[in-house]
Design an enzyme around this catalytic site. Structure first.
Site, PDB file in Angstrom:
ATOM      1  CD  GLU A 304      -3.491  -0.882   1.618  1.00  0.00           C
ATOM      2  OE1 GLU A 304      -2.455  -0.722   3.367  1.00  0.00           O
ATOM      3  OE2 GLU A 304      -4.052  -1.451   2.257  1.00  0.00           O
ATOM      4  CG  ASP A 378      -8.160  -5.454   4.439  1.00  0.00           C
ATOM      5  OD1 ASP A 378      -7.500  -5.520   5.909  1.00  0.00           O
ATOM      6  OD2 ASP A 378      -8.024  -4.567   4.730  1.00  0.00           O
ATOM      7  CD  GLU A 406      -9.802  -1.603   8.166  1.00  0.00           C
ATOM      8  OE1 GLU A 406      -8.898  -2.196   8.416  1.00  0.00           O
ATOM      9  OE2 GLU A 406      -9.636  -0.931   7.114  1.00  0.00           O
TER      10      GLU A 406
HETATM   11  C1  BDP Z   1      -5.946  -2.185   5.628  1.00  0.00           C
HETATM   12  C2  BDP Z   1      -7.228  -1.013   7.024  1.00  0.00           C
HETATM   13  C3  BDP Z   1      -5.476   0.090   6.002  1.00  0.00           C
HETATM   14  C4  BDP Z   1      -4.063  -0.521   7.133  1.00  0.00           C
HETATM   15  C5  BDP Z   1      -3.403  -1.642   6.138  1.00  0.00           C
HETATM   16  C6  BDP Z   1      -2.682  -2.725   6.465  1.00  0.00           C
HETATM   17  O1  BDP Z   1      -7.706  -0.030   5.687  1.00  0.00           O
HETATM   18  O2  BDP Z   1      -5.751   1.163   7.240  1.00  0.00           O
HETATM   19  O3  BDP Z   1      -2.939   0.022   7.083  1.00  0.00           O
HETATM   20  O4  BDP Z   1      -4.873  -2.777   6.207  1.00  0.00           O
HETATM   21  O5  BDP Z   1      -2.678  -3.743   7.563  1.00  0.00           O
HETATM   22  O6  BDP Z   1      -7.306  -3.423   6.920  1.00  0.00           O
HETATM   23  O7  BDP Z   1      -1.455  -2.436   6.639  1.00  0.00           O
END
Ligand code: BDP
Length: 713
Positions: A304, A378, A406
């Site tokens: 990301e 996720d 989340e």
């Molecule tokens: C996702 C979240 C994000 C996190 C990412 C992670 O939306 O905020 O930074 O995972 O796990 O679920 O790195």
């Protein structure tokens, strides 16, 4: 009065604490968590008078032992009342090296390891013994749990030790006091005031962790700031570690890959550059000078948009091993995250981590764990287990669960995560024949790893009730209990939690536990039934947005995941589609696709099907989808009704919070149900099955909702 003859001053402290917590009782704002220590019903307290003697700990100057002693003194005083019965037996606690009395008993402590404990009645006395002080602390909390949940204590004989070595909370706390995906207020750490002022609440946090066996905390966000590795922040972290340590909780840090450039003045962060490796070695040395028992690093790299070794043409092994070498002389570990996905939308996102990491099996240093989320996308309300579990036998795989909700209603919906956690732990990878569960991969037993770990993304914050709501505390509790024993039952955990948090009355416990156990499936049903996933609003991940195509990348858009059109719905991950199914063992794949899977929980995760496909219920897929949305909403309506009948058993404050949130949950479950049906009906062009109400508003009205409103973001 109960006496604590090894450290009499503790008596005063404990009593003061007891009086203070008794004074707080009226408020019942949830601060006490499951450690409420309110007086037990008279009948039970009577039977437990065997524990009415003094708590005896020999071994001065050992803070963890003293914490155990103070906890037992405080807890038993709260539960059974302060006066001791004349002649009542002692509660002897300690290790053979702290206590000559314990040593003389020659107790069978072999096999309990550094964290296990033994609790045993010996004549009129009760013994809590362990090899190390932290084991005694865990034993003290266990003894209190036995009392608090109303179990008989007359002939106690318990030996227990954790199955998993690293049992960590990952705090996604930013240095500015906010928390990524946190729904319980700001960060507990108060970085700005550290190290001069350490909020006394930190000790309460660590105590709660210890009570459920959590032994580590990563204190900063995986999307890390390099600043956390500067000298001032190491000093701040050391002040935190000084408090956590007494409760057996080690401190860990998330590190930013590019820190050598950002704060080290180097021109590169290439892991094969000797200057970079030297920088990390020096940084590790510096950290260990300040925090001698520092746990290690958590790393989100090349994920990301975060920097990582691939920026220099290197791979995850190059990166992880370089950091591992810096930590190894001090006994630290690297937890390298496997949450990576490329920006190539042609490739099924669910396949990418496996493809990147599986070939690296066997190449990591012994002090590296690969930290893998429970599922391949996720933290969705339901995902099949991550295909890396069972696929990398030469690497310790650490399971990452999300305790903060989340994608599951965040701080408002009552969704008990015990069943979700247990579902993944119990999933059979089939890697080494039947019974090769994720739990056995994670605890290291299946492949013979001494190093093992489980991490939960914390739901704690500065709210008085710690987790955003009383029922969200149960997820913190369940995570700890399952990290200690990954085979524990989510029902048994919910029962203990309910008894400790609220009441021993079966007329209360049974319906509450029933509500908790059904709540996760309810959320799946009203949000993403039948294996659908990632249909939440972009960025906030709150509320329905199956129509949203505004995401920059295809895989940030819900239609990428549901693939619905006039013909049908679902993501074809079979051999004729993306073949993500091919990443599982034949046995697991057969279960996911087989006709024996009558739950159809993962149906549309793996298959794209016609709207008229016949499901196991005999209904068409379209009718089944609508039926499940309604089932989810109905379950929430039932939860509300159940809770309304329980008012007499709960204090007003906690009753009201839960009642209010359940009302909100019903509104939002209806929002999910109506918006989703309106949208999918616009594609399926099918009538609603008989008995199912039309959405209250037209689709456009749901599409126009922006939540939370711009002003509240
Ligand atoms: C996702 C979240 C994000 C996190 C990412 C992670 O939306 O905020 O930074 O995972 O796990 O679920 O790195």
């Amino acid at each position: 009065m109960r006496a604590a003859f090894a450290a009499p001053f503790l008596l005063g402290l404990a009593l003061l604490g007891w009086l203070l917590s008794a004074g707080r009782a009226a408020a019942e704002d949830g601060y006490d968590l499951w450690l409420r220590y309110r007086p037990l019903p008279a009948a039970i307290a009577q039977a437990d008078a065997v524990l009415a003697g003094p708590v005896v700990a020999e071994g001065a100057g050992r803070p963890t032992l003293q914490a155990a002693q103070a906890e037992l003194t405080r807890g038993l005083a709260g539960l059974l009342g302060p006066p001791s019965r004349p002649g009542a037996g002692r509660i002897l606690i300690g290790t053979p090296d702290s206590s000559p009395t314990i040593a003389a008993l020659h107790l069978p402590l072999d096999g309990l390891g550094p964290e296990g404990f033994l609790i045993r009645r010996l004549g009129a006395d009760t013994v809590v013994a362990a090899n190390r002080d932290v084991g005694v602390l865990y034993g003290a909390f266990r003894l209190l749990r036995e009392v608090q949940t109303g179990r008989p204590v007359e002939s106690l004989d318990i030996r227990d030790r954790p199955a998993v070595k690293l049992r960590l909370l990952d705090h996604w706390d930013n240095l500015n006091g906010t928390i990524e995906r946190g729904y319980a207020g700001g960060s507990l750490w108060q970085w700005q005031k550290l190290p001069d002022h350490v909020d006394p609440r930190i000790a309460d946090y660590a105590r709660a962790d210890a009570s459920i066996g959590i032994n580590g905390a990563v204190v900063n966000n995986v999307n890390a700031s390099a600043d956390s590795l500067t000298a001032p922040y190491i000093g701040k972290a050391a002040a935190l570690a000084d408090v956590l340590r007494h409760w057996g909780v080690k401190l860990y840090l998330s590190v930013r890959w590019s820190a050598p450039i950002e704060i080290g003045g180097l021109a590169t962060a290439d892991p094969l550059d000797p200057a970079v490796a030297a920088w990390w070695r020096a940084k590790a040395d510096e950290i260990y000078r300040a925090i001698p028992d520092f746990g290690g690093f958590l790393v989100k790299a090349n994920s990301e948009g975060q920097p990582g070794p691939q920026d220099y043409g290197r791979n995850h092994v190059d990166g992880a091993n370089m950091l591992a070498d810096a930590l190894a002389p001090h006994g630290g570990v690297v937890m390298w995250r496997a949450f990576v996905y490329s920006s190539d939308p042609a490739d099924d996102r669910a396949k990418q981590a496996y493809r990147e990491f599986k070939p690296l099996d066997g190449r990591f240093r012994p002090n590296v764990l690969l930290q893998v989320k429970n599922g391949p996308i996720d933290f969705q309300p339901r995902e099949p287990f991550h295909p890396l579990f069972g696929a990398m036998p030469k690497t310790p795989l650490m399971l990452e669960l999300q305790v903060t909700k989340e994608y599951l209603g965040q701080g408002t919906h009552l969704v008990y995560l015990g069943p979700l956690f247990a579902e993944v732990l119990g999933a059979d990878t089939g890697a080494k024949g039947p019974g090769s569960t994720v739990a056995r991969v994670v605890d290291g037993e299946l492949d013979g790893h001494a190093l093992s770990g489980m991490a939960g993304v914390a739901n704690t914050g500065a709210d008085r009730d710690w987790s955003g709501s009383i029922f969200d505390q149960a997820d913190w509790y369940a995570f700890g209990r399952l990290a200690w024993d990954p085979t524990a039952s989510p029902r048994a955990i919910a029962e203990d939690w309910t008894r400790m948090t609220f009441s021993l009355d079966p007329a209360f416990v049974a319906p509450v536990v029933g509500m908790m156990l059904g709540s996760r499936q309810a959320a799946v049903d009203y949000m993403t039934p039948l294996g659908l996933h990632h249909l939440m609003a972009r960025d906030t991940h709150y509320g329905p947005a199956p129509w949203d195509v505004s995401g920059k990348r295809l895989d940030w858009r819900p239609p990428y995941y549901h693939r619905a059109d006039a013909g049908g719905i679902g993501f074809d991950r079979t051999a004729s589609g993306s073949d993500a199914i091919g990443q599982y063992s034949a046995a697991a794949a057969a279960r996911f696709l087989g006709p024996s899977d009558i739950s159809e929980d993962d149906l549309l995760w793996f298959r794209h099907l016609l709207w008229d496909y016949r499901t196991a219920s005999g209904r068409t897929l379209w009718d089944e989808l609508v039926t499940r949305y309604d089932r989810g909403l109905d379950a929430v309506i039932d939860m509300r009704r159940t809770w309304a009948g329980l008012a007499p058993y709960v204090d007003a404050e906690r009753y009201r919070q839960t009642a209010d949130l359940l009302r909100l949950q019903e509104t939002e479950a209806r929002w999910w149900r109506d918006a989703s049906i309106a949208y999918f009906q616009s594609l399926s062009h099918r009538p609603l099955p008989a008995g199912h109400a039309a959405p209250r508003l037209p689709l456009a009205a749901y599409e126009a909702v922006s939540f939370p409103p711009e002003s509240e973001r």
